[in-house]
Design a protein around this motif. Structure first.
Motif, PDB file in Angstrom:
ATOM      1  N   PRO A   1     -49.267 -26.201-100.919  1.00  0.00           N
ATOM      2  CA  PRO A   1     -48.098 -25.707-100.196  1.00  0.00           C
ATOM      3  C   PRO A   1     -48.555 -25.254 -98.809  1.00  0.00           C
ATOM      4  O   PRO A   1     -49.722 -25.414 -98.457  1.00  0.00           O
ATOM      5  CB  PRO A   1     -47.643 -24.519-101.050  1.00  0.00           C
ATOM      6  N   SER A   2     -47.685 -24.649 -98.047  1.00  0.00           N
ATOM      7  CA  SER A   2     -48.066 -24.185 -96.712  1.00  0.00           C
ATOM      8  C   SER A   2     -49.170 -23.128 -96.824  1.00  0.00           C
ATOM      9  O   SER A   2     -49.346 -22.486 -97.858  1.00  0.00           O
ATOM     10  CB  SER A   2     -46.854 -23.587 -95.990  1.00  0.00           C
ATOM     11  N   TYR A   3     -49.882 -22.949 -95.721  1.00  0.00           N
ATOM     12  CA  TYR A   3     -50.959 -21.961 -95.675  1.00  0.00           C
ATOM     13  C   TYR A   3     -50.413 -20.567 -95.975  1.00  0.00           C
ATOM     14  O   TYR A   3     -51.013 -19.801 -96.725  1.00  0.00           O
ATOM     15  CB  TYR A   3     -51.631 -22.006 -94.297  1.00  0.00           C
ATOM     16  N   SER A   4     -49.252 -20.240 -95.409  1.00  0.00           N
ATOM     17  CA  SER A   4     -48.677 -18.909 -95.649  1.00  0.00           C
ATOM     18  C   SER A   4     -48.284 -18.727 -97.108  1.00  0.00           C
ATOM     19  O   SER A   4     -48.380 -17.614 -97.646  1.00  0.00           O
ATOM     20  CB  SER A   4     -47.488 -18.640 -94.723  1.00  0.00           C
ATOM     21  N   ALA A   5     -47.875 -19.789 -97.776  1.00  0.00           N
ATOM     22  CA  ALA A   5     -47.546 -19.697 -99.204  1.00  0.00           C
ATOM     23  C   ALA A   5     -48.800 -19.422-100.031  1.00  0.00           C
ATOM     24  O   ALA A   5     -48.766 -18.649-100.991  1.00  0.00           O
ATOM     25  CB  ALA A   5     -46.866 -20.973 -99.680  1.00  0.00           C
ATOM     26  N   VAL A   6     -49.918 -20.039 -99.647  1.00  0.00           N
ATOM     27  CA  VAL A   6     -51.187 -19.792-100.338  1.00  0.00           C
ATOM     28  C   VAL A   6     -51.598 -18.337-100.137  1.00  0.00           C
ATOM     29  O   VAL A   6     -51.982 -17.650-101.084  1.00  0.00           O
ATOM     30  CB  VAL A   6     -52.291 -20.750 -99.840  1.00  0.00           C
ATOM     31  N   ARG A   7     -51.489 -17.835 -98.914  1.00  0.00           N
ATOM     32  CA  ARG A   7     -51.828 -16.434 -98.639  1.00  0.00           C
ATOM     33  C   ARG A   7     -50.953 -15.487 -99.452  1.00  0.00           C
ATOM     34  O   ARG A   7     -51.444 -14.508-100.011  1.00  0.00           O
ATOM     35  CB  ARG A   7     -51.675 -16.129 -97.153  1.00  0.00           C
ATOM     36  N   ALA A   8     -49.672 -15.784 -99.524  1.00  0.00           N
ATOM     37  CA  ALA A   8     -48.755 -14.931-100.279  1.00  0.00           C
ATOM     38  C   ALA A   8     -49.106 -14.941-101.761  1.00  0.00           C
ATOM     39  O   ALA A   8     -49.105 -13.895-102.423  1.00  0.00           O
ATOM     40  CB  ALA A   8     -47.319 -15.399-100.074  1.00  0.00           C
TER      41      ALA A   8
ATOM     42  N   VAL B   1     -59.189 -21.949 -99.847  1.00  0.00           N
ATOM     43  CA  VAL B   1     -58.346 -22.292-100.998  1.00  0.00           C
ATOM     44  C   VAL B   1     -57.335 -23.350-100.581  1.00  0.00           C
ATOM     45  O   VAL B   1     -57.173 -24.370-101.256  1.00  0.00           O
ATOM     46  CB  VAL B   1     -57.628 -21.046-101.569  1.00  0.00           C
ATOM     47  N   HIS B   2     -56.664 -23.147 -99.454  1.00  0.00           N
ATOM     48  CA  HIS B   2     -55.656 -24.091 -98.972  1.00  0.00           C
ATOM     49  C   HIS B   2     -56.259 -25.484 -98.778  1.00  0.00           C
ATOM     50  O   HIS B   2     -55.663 -26.488 -99.169  1.00  0.00           O
ATOM     51  CB  HIS B   2     -55.039 -23.586 -97.668  1.00  0.00           C
ATOM     52  N   GLN B   3     -57.433 -25.549 -98.192  1.00  0.00           N
ATOM     53  CA  GLN B   3     -58.092 -26.831 -97.925  1.00  0.00           C
ATOM     54  C   GLN B   3     -58.510 -27.552 -99.202  1.00  0.00           C
ATOM     55  O   GLN B   3     -58.618 -28.775 -99.211  1.00  0.00           O
ATOM     56  CB  GLN B   3     -59.312 -26.627 -97.038  1.00  0.00           C
ATOM     57  N   ASN B   4     -58.746 -26.813-100.284  1.00  0.00           N
ATOM     58  CA  ASN B   4     -59.227 -27.415-101.523  1.00  0.00           C
ATOM     59  C   ASN B   4     -58.140 -27.639-102.566  1.00  0.00           C
ATOM     60  O   ASN B   4     -58.439 -28.095-103.664  1.00  0.00           O
ATOM     61  CB  ASN B   4     -60.342 -26.549-102.119  1.00  0.00           C
ATOM     62  N   MET B   5     -56.898 -27.335-102.236  1.00  0.00           N
ATOM     63  CA  MET B   5     -55.802 -27.512-103.189  1.00  0.00           C
ATOM     64  C   MET B   5     -55.231 -28.921-103.086  1.00  0.00           C
ATOM     65  O   MET B   5     -54.991 -29.427-101.993  1.00  0.00           O
ATOM     66  CB  MET B   5     -54.664 -26.517-102.914  1.00  0.00           C
TER      67      MET B   5
END
Length: 70
Positions: free
Chosen positions: A44-51, A36-40
């Protein structure tokens, strides 16, 4: 993470970032937080995507599945 796609009405109640995450997950038929992070766009930061994905799990829009080490 994956789940049945919610209706447009339900999607309209999500934030812009939540909708963006959901579109990526459903477009791919499931996705890890890294995918998801790579395709956004403008991610935002990786941790923000996880949250944010954790919030979507808590809201019942996504299901969490652990893959790999326990």
């Amino acid at each position: 993470m994956s789940r049945k796609k919610p209706s447009q009405e339900v999607m309209g109640r999500l934030s812009r970032r939540e909708r963006q995450i959901m579109e990526i997950v459903y477009g791919r038929g499931g996705a890890t937080s890294q995918e998801v992070h790579q395709n956004m766009a403008n991610a935002p930061s990786y941790s923000a995507v996880r949250a944010q994905m954790r919030v979507l799990v808590e809201k019942g829009f996504l299901k969490h599945q652990r893959i790999g080490l326990k």
